[in-house]
Write a protein that holds these residues in place. Structure first.
Motif, PDB file in Angstrom:
ATOM      1  N   SER A   1     -13.937  -6.453  15.132  1.00 37.84           N
ATOM      2  CA  SER A   1     -15.005  -5.966  15.992  1.00 37.84           C
ATOM      3  C   SER A   1     -15.332  -4.510  15.672  1.00 37.84           C
ATOM      4  O   SER A   1     -14.574  -3.826  14.968  1.00 37.84           O
ATOM      5  N   PRO A   2     -16.447  -4.005  16.207  1.00 38.96           N
ATOM      6  CA  PRO A   2     -16.655  -2.558  16.147  1.00 38.96           C
ATOM      7  C   PRO A   2     -15.495  -1.843  16.853  1.00 38.96           C
ATOM      8  O   PRO A   2     -14.830  -2.413  17.714  1.00 38.96           O
ATOM      9  N   THR A   3     -15.283  -0.608  16.480  1.00 40.75           N
ATOM     10  CA  THR A   3     -14.376   0.238  17.253  1.00 40.75           C
ATOM     11  C   THR A   3     -15.227   1.109  18.158  1.00 40.75           C
ATOM     12  O   THR A   3     -16.143   1.796  17.705  1.00 40.75           O
ATOM     13  N   TRP A   4     -14.923   1.051  19.450  1.00 41.83           N
ATOM     14  CA  TRP A   4     -15.670   1.834  20.433  1.00 41.83           C
ATOM     15  C   TRP A   4     -14.870   3.095  20.747  1.00 41.83           C
ATOM     16  O   TRP A   4     -13.847   3.054  21.438  1.00 41.83           O
ATOM     17  N   TYR A   5     -15.333   4.219  20.185  1.00 43.66           N
ATOM     18  CA  TYR A   5     -14.634   5.503  20.359  1.00 43.66           C
ATOM     19  C   TYR A   5     -15.240   6.307  21.503  1.00 43.66           C
ATOM     20  O   TYR A   5     -16.460   6.318  21.713  1.00 43.66           O
ATOM     21  N   SER A   6     -14.384   6.997  22.211  1.00 44.54           N
ATOM     22  CA  SER A   6     -14.786   8.028  23.162  1.00 44.54           C
ATOM     23  C   SER A   6     -14.218   9.344  22.640  1.00 44.54           C
ATOM     24  O   SER A   6     -12.996   9.508  22.563  1.00 44.54           O
ATOM     25  N   LEU A   7     -15.101  10.290  22.265  1.00 46.28           N
ATOM     26  CA  LEU A   7     -14.684  11.482  21.533  1.00 46.28           C
ATOM     27  C   LEU A   7     -15.066  12.760  22.263  1.00 46.28           C
ATOM     28  O   LEU A   7     -16.003  12.800  23.067  1.00 46.28           O
ATOM     29  N   ASN A   8     -14.333  13.815  21.939  1.00 43.09           N
ATOM     30  CA  ASN A   8     -14.579  15.149  22.482  1.00 43.09           C
ATOM     31  C   ASN A   8     -14.547  16.166  21.340  1.00 43.09           C
ATOM     32  O   ASN A   8     -13.719  16.039  20.429  1.00 43.09           O
ATOM     33  N   ASP A   9     -15.448  17.134  21.412  1.00 47.68           N
ATOM     34  CA  ASP A   9     -15.516  18.181  20.391  1.00 47.68           C
ATOM     35  C   ASP A   9     -15.348  19.560  21.009  1.00 47.68           C
ATOM     36  O   ASP A   9     -15.866  19.829  22.107  1.00 47.68           O
ATOM     37  N   GLU A  10     -14.652  20.434  20.282  1.00 48.28           N
ATOM     38  CA  GLU A  10     -14.551  21.845  20.634  1.00 48.28           C
ATOM     39  C   GLU A  10     -14.830  22.663  19.377  1.00 48.28           C
ATOM     40  O   GLU A  10     -14.375  22.301  18.291  1.00 48.28           O
ATOM     41  N   LEU A  11     -15.546  23.754  19.523  1.00 49.72           N
ATOM     42  CA  LEU A  11     -15.955  24.547  18.367  1.00 49.72           C
ATOM     43  C   LEU A  11     -15.865  26.035  18.670  1.00 49.72           C
ATOM     44  O   LEU A  11     -16.260  26.491  19.734  1.00 49.72           O
ATOM     45  N   SER A  12     -15.337  26.799  17.716  1.00 49.82           N
ATOM     46  CA  SER A  12     -15.367  28.265  17.799  1.00 49.82           C
ATOM     47  C   SER A  12     -15.898  28.810  16.478  1.00 49.82           C
ATOM     48  O   SER A  12     -15.750  28.187  15.420  1.00 49.82           O
ATOM     49  N   GLN A  13     -16.526  30.008  16.526  1.00 51.54           N
ATOM     50  CA  GLN A  13     -17.195  30.576  15.365  1.00 51.54           C
ATOM     51  C   GLN A  13     -16.919  32.070  15.255  1.00 51.54           C
ATOM     52  O   GLN A  13     -16.624  32.743  16.254  1.00 51.54           O
TER      53      GLN A  13
ATOM     54  N   GLN B   1     -19.833   4.065  18.093  1.00 52.34           N
ATOM     55  CA  GLN B   1     -19.489   2.675  17.811  1.00 52.34           C
ATOM     56  C   GLN B   1     -19.555   2.450  16.304  1.00 52.34           C
ATOM     57  O   GLN B   1     -20.607   2.580  15.693  1.00 52.34           O
ATOM     58  N   THR B   2     -18.416   2.155  15.684  1.00 53.07           N
ATOM     59  CA  THR B   2     -18.382   1.879  14.258  1.00 53.07           C
ATOM     60  C   THR B   2     -18.796   0.432  14.011  1.00 53.07           C
ATOM     61  O   THR B   2     -18.765  -0.397  14.919  1.00 53.07           O
ATOM     62  N   PRO B   3     -19.177   0.068  12.778  1.00 57.62           N
ATOM     63  CA  PRO B   3     -19.633  -1.302  12.517  1.00 57.62           C
ATOM     64  C   PRO B   3     -18.488  -2.307  12.480  1.00 57.62           C
ATOM     65  O   PRO B   3     -17.346  -1.959  12.178  1.00 57.62           O
ATOM     66  N   SER B   4     -18.815  -3.549  12.783  1.00 54.47           N
ATOM     67  CA  SER B   4     -17.862  -4.645  12.630  1.00 54.47           C
ATOM     68  C   SER B   4     -17.783  -5.051  11.162  1.00 54.47           C
ATOM     69  O   SER B   4     -18.589  -4.600  10.331  1.00 54.47           O
ATOM     70  N   LYS B   5     -16.822  -5.911  10.833  1.00 52.04           N
ATOM     71  CA  LYS B   5     -16.736  -6.386   9.457  1.00 52.04           C
ATOM     72  C   LYS B   5     -16.167  -7.800   9.411  1.00 52.04           C
ATOM     73  O   LYS B   5     -15.430  -8.232  10.303  1.00 52.04           O
ATOM     74  N   TRP B   6     -16.546  -8.492   8.345  1.00 53.93           N
ATOM     75  CA  TRP B   6     -16.051  -9.841   8.066  1.00 53.93           C
ATOM     76  C   TRP B   6     -15.287  -9.811   6.749  1.00 53.93           C
ATOM     77  O   TRP B   6     -15.710  -9.147   5.797  1.00 53.93           O
ATOM     78  N   THR B   7     -14.182 -10.544   6.707  1.00 47.65           N
ATOM     79  CA  THR B   7     -13.388 -10.635   5.487  1.00 47.65           C
ATOM     80  C   THR B   7     -13.110 -12.099   5.162  1.00 47.65           C
ATOM     81  O   THR B   7     -12.568 -12.841   5.992  1.00 47.65           O
ATOM     82  N   GLY B   8     -13.490 -12.502   3.957  1.00 51.95           N
ATOM     83  CA  GLY B   8     -13.164 -13.831   3.448  1.00 51.95           C
ATOM     84  C   GLY B   8     -12.075 -13.718   2.395  1.00 51.95           C
ATOM     85  O   GLY B   8     -12.104 -12.795   1.563  1.00 51.95           O
ATOM     86  N   SER B   9     -11.110 -14.621   2.438  1.00 48.40           N
ATOM     87  CA  SER B   9      -9.946 -14.522   1.537  1.00 48.40           C
ATOM     88  C   SER B   9      -9.646 -15.871   0.899  1.00 48.40           C
ATOM     89  O   SER B   9      -9.903 -16.932   1.487  1.00 48.40           O
ATOM     90  N   ALA B  10      -9.097 -15.794  -0.283  1.00 44.55           N
ATOM     91  CA  ALA B  10      -8.619 -16.996  -0.974  1.00 44.55           C
ATOM     92  C   ALA B  10      -7.360 -16.639  -1.744  1.00 44.55           C
ATOM     93  O   ALA B  10      -7.281 -15.561  -2.351  1.00 44.55           O
ATOM     94  N   ALA B  11      -6.368 -17.528  -1.713  1.00 49.13           N
ATOM     95  CA  ALA B  11      -5.096 -17.268  -2.391  1.00 49.13           C
ATOM     96  C   ALA B  11      -4.600 -18.527  -3.072  1.00 49.13           C
ATOM     97  O   ALA B  11      -4.773 -19.653  -2.555  1.00 49.13           O
ATOM     98  N   TYR B  12      -3.996 -18.323  -4.237  1.00 53.99           N
ATOM     99  CA  TYR B  12      -3.329 -19.424  -4.948  1.00 53.99           C
ATOM    100  C   TYR B  12      -1.857 -19.055  -5.064  1.00 53.99           C
ATOM    101  O   TYR B  12      -1.513 -17.960  -5.528  1.00 53.99           O
ATOM    102  N   ILE B  13      -0.993 -19.983  -4.609  1.00 52.33           N
ATOM    103  CA  ILE B  13       0.452 -19.734  -4.574  1.00 52.33           C
ATOM    104  C   ILE B  13       1.138 -20.538  -5.672  1.00 52.33           C
ATOM    105  O   ILE B  13       0.974 -21.761  -5.773  1.00 52.33           O
ATOM    106  N   PHE B  14       1.885 -19.829  -6.483  1.00 49.30           N
ATOM    107  CA  PHE B  14       2.607 -20.459  -7.600  1.00 49.30           C
ATOM    108  C   PHE B  14       4.030 -20.795  -7.151  1.00 49.30           C
ATOM    109  O   PHE B  14       5.008 -20.168  -7.584  1.00 49.30           O
ATOM    110  N   GLY B  15       4.130 -21.784  -6.285  1.00 46.60           N
ATOM    111  CA  GLY B  15       5.443 -22.188  -5.798  1.00 46.60           C
ATOM    112  C   GLY B  15       6.179 -21.013  -5.172  1.00 46.60           C
ATOM    113  O   GLY B  15       5.635 -20.281  -4.347  1.00 46.60           O
ATOM    114  N   SER B  16       7.415 -20.816  -5.580  1.00 46.19           N
ATOM    115  CA  SER B  16       8.223 -19.718  -5.053  1.00 46.19           C
ATOM    116  C   SER B  16       8.225 -18.505  -5.973  1.00 46.19           C
ATOM    117  O   SER B  16       8.940 -17.536  -5.726  1.00 46.19           O
TER     118      SER B  16
END
Length: 515
Positions: free
Chosen positions: A324-336, A367-382
């Motif tokens: 899912s997206p990550t929903w952040y609640s952020l605070n900023d402080e700045l000095s110059q 709010q950061t974007p969501s993402k989808w991941t598709g995976s495939a694996a081939y298992i060579f026995g042990s």
């Protein structure tokens, strides 16, 4: 230090501090690095259809039920980031090293004693990881034949009445800076204008008119400007994950994560400029300046993951996961702080404009974007396996909230126009020779920007090995990533940028034990 709390209205004026900077801040939280266990790092994070690793559950939460036994894992990592900069033909470099315990977690496996049930087992897990290491040192320098950093202050001053940039009788620079920050219609832009005026970088065309809104620079034009930019950042993004997964009939595994995110980020930037250009015959002439900014961002967020892994045959597995997206609640402080060396007919003198004030801005949401991941694996026995993960993430969906705020809406439109859907590819393989496991991986991530010349693609490779003994295993990995991007010295007034090649080296050591 004094602290000022700005009204909700003025919170928008800080977010509008720099559209470029704000978009960059959003990207900082939208991009996750591949940290975690040494096994996971050695495979370049390619374990989506394999599972059986504490960090792999961040890709596909169904992977926790692949564990046969209760398992604990902890990881110590060394991060080294090297930056090579080129600015108007001048090369420079800097680096930073950090040693950190960046992963610790456990999974508990429960076999179903009801033999008539098709749900064979379930797992519960908890894992903490530093998803991003923000420790970085960047230094750029060179001679700019065209533009001065001082243009930033000249641009900022235009349109502000002179009376707001001058201290009144009995008023200090600190009080004026404080006042501008708290006054509707002025805010951050007026603070920048005041700094430039009090440092004699800018002057009014009519210094006797309190309503004057036109300004000029005291930095000599028509020559060269030697410039330096030093950026020091520290901090992290951390994620605490609670995991649940279950296996159906030894064919299908389903899982879910609930994630709490933590962020703590500091950025200290210092821009220096000097010139040997001819001095003005009247008034003061700026010979050098140093502009320091210290930003502190902190907050929390929430996200969740869903995933499944299907065993198509004994050798072939496929996986699909949603984050899912990550929903952040952020605070900023700045000095110059601004330091300016000026010269006139009476000699050379230094003006230090230090308000000694921390701007504390209202809480805001990303709010950061969501993402989808598709995976495939081939298992060579042990003896081993090979896994491929393909991830899609639309960075154009990154949002500042509330969306109905006019400035947030403008920033969101800007990100939608300039950010894109990025595809990443992760390939990893493992080969076992008795108690020793050999591993290698490769990763490629497209730039989140449509114009990838300003922020390039990321490429990386990795390798490692593991040694199993009794009910434990020790894993060691090395991973390297590289990316090129452009870095501005200042957010407005000049568009010149340094070209940065950043090279990240990571060595991780994990200890895993079953119980």
């Amino acid at each position: 230090m004094k602290k000022i709390i700005l009204s909700l209205l003025l919170g928008s004026s800080f977010i509008g501090l720099s559209q470029e900077t704000t978009t960059g801040d959003a990207i900082r939280y939208a991009i996750d690095d591949l940290n975690g266990t040494a096994r996971f790092r050695a495979l370049s994070g390619s374990m989506g259809a394999i599972g059986g690793d504490l960090s792999a559950i961040n890709i596909n939460p169904a992977g926790s039920v692949v564990f046969k036994y209760n398992t604990f894992s902890g990881t110590l990592s060394g991060f080294n980031q090297s930056n090579n900069s080129s600015y108007f033909g001048t090369k420079s470099s800097d680096s930073n090293f950090k040693l950190d315990i960046n992963q610790i977690g456990a999974v508990f496996v429960f076999e179903n004693t009801d033999l008539s049930s098709d749900w064979k087992k379930m797992s519960l897990g908890v894992n903490y990881e530093n998803t991003n290491n923000f420790n970085n040192d960047l230094f750029s320098r060179g001679t700019n034949p065209n533009n001065s950093v001082g243009n930033y202050f000249v641009d900022a001053a235009q349109g502000y009445e002179l009376q707001y940039l001058q201290t009144q009788q009995g008023e200090s620079v600190s009080s004026l800076y404080n006042y501008l920050g708290q006054t509707g219609g002025l805010g951050f832009g007026a603070q920048q204008a005041m700094l430039g005026y009090q440092g004699y970088i800018v002057s009014a065309f009519d210094d006797s008119d309190p309503n004057n809104v036109d300004y000029f620079t005291n930095i000599p034009v028509g020559g060269n400007y030697y410039q330096e930019n030093y950026i020091k950042s520290r901090g992290y993004n951390g994620k605490l994950t609670g995991n649940f997964a279950a296996n159906y009939n030894d064919v299908l595994s389903l899982g879910m994560n609930l994630n709490i995110h933590f962020t703590d980020y500091t950025k200290s930037s210092s821009v220096y400029e000097s010139n040997n250009n001819p001095e003005y015959t009247t008034g003061s002439t700026v010979k050098s300046l140093q502009f320091d900014n210290d930003l502190y961002t902190y907050g929390r967020g929430f996200s969740f993951n869903l995933g499944g892994i299907a065993k198509v045959t004994e050798e072939f597995r496929v996986g699909l996961a949603y984050e899912s997206p990550t929903w952040y609640s952020l605070n900023d402080e700045l000095s110059q702080r601004l330091v300016v060396v000026n010269a006139d007919s009476n000699g050379t003198y230094t003006d230090i404009v230090d308000p000694n004030v921390i701007n504390i801005y209202p809480n805001y949401n990303v709010q950061t974007p969501s993402k989808w991941t598709g995976s495939a694996a081939y298992i060579f026995g042990s003896t081993g396996f090979i896994n491929i993960d393909v991830t899609s993430k639309d960075y154009g969906n990154t949002k500042f909230k509330p969306k109905n705020d006019l400035l947030y809406a403008s920033l969101n439109d800007d990100m939608s126009a300039n950010l894109k859907r990025a595809i990443s590819y992760n390939i990893g393989g493992e080969y076992k020779i008795k108690q020793i496991s050999l591993r290698a991986g490769y990763r490629f991530e497209e730039s989140p920007l449509k114009d990838n010349s300003t922020f390039g693609d990321l490429t990386g490779y990795s390798g490692g090995l593991g040694y199993s003994f009794n009910n434990a295993r020790i894993d060691l990995s090395y991973a390297n990533t590289q990316r090129d991007y452009n870095q501005s010295f200042i957010t407005s007034g000049m568009s010149d940028q340094a070209r940065i090649n950043t090279n990240n080296d990571n060595v991780s050591l994990s200890y895993t034990v079953t119980f």
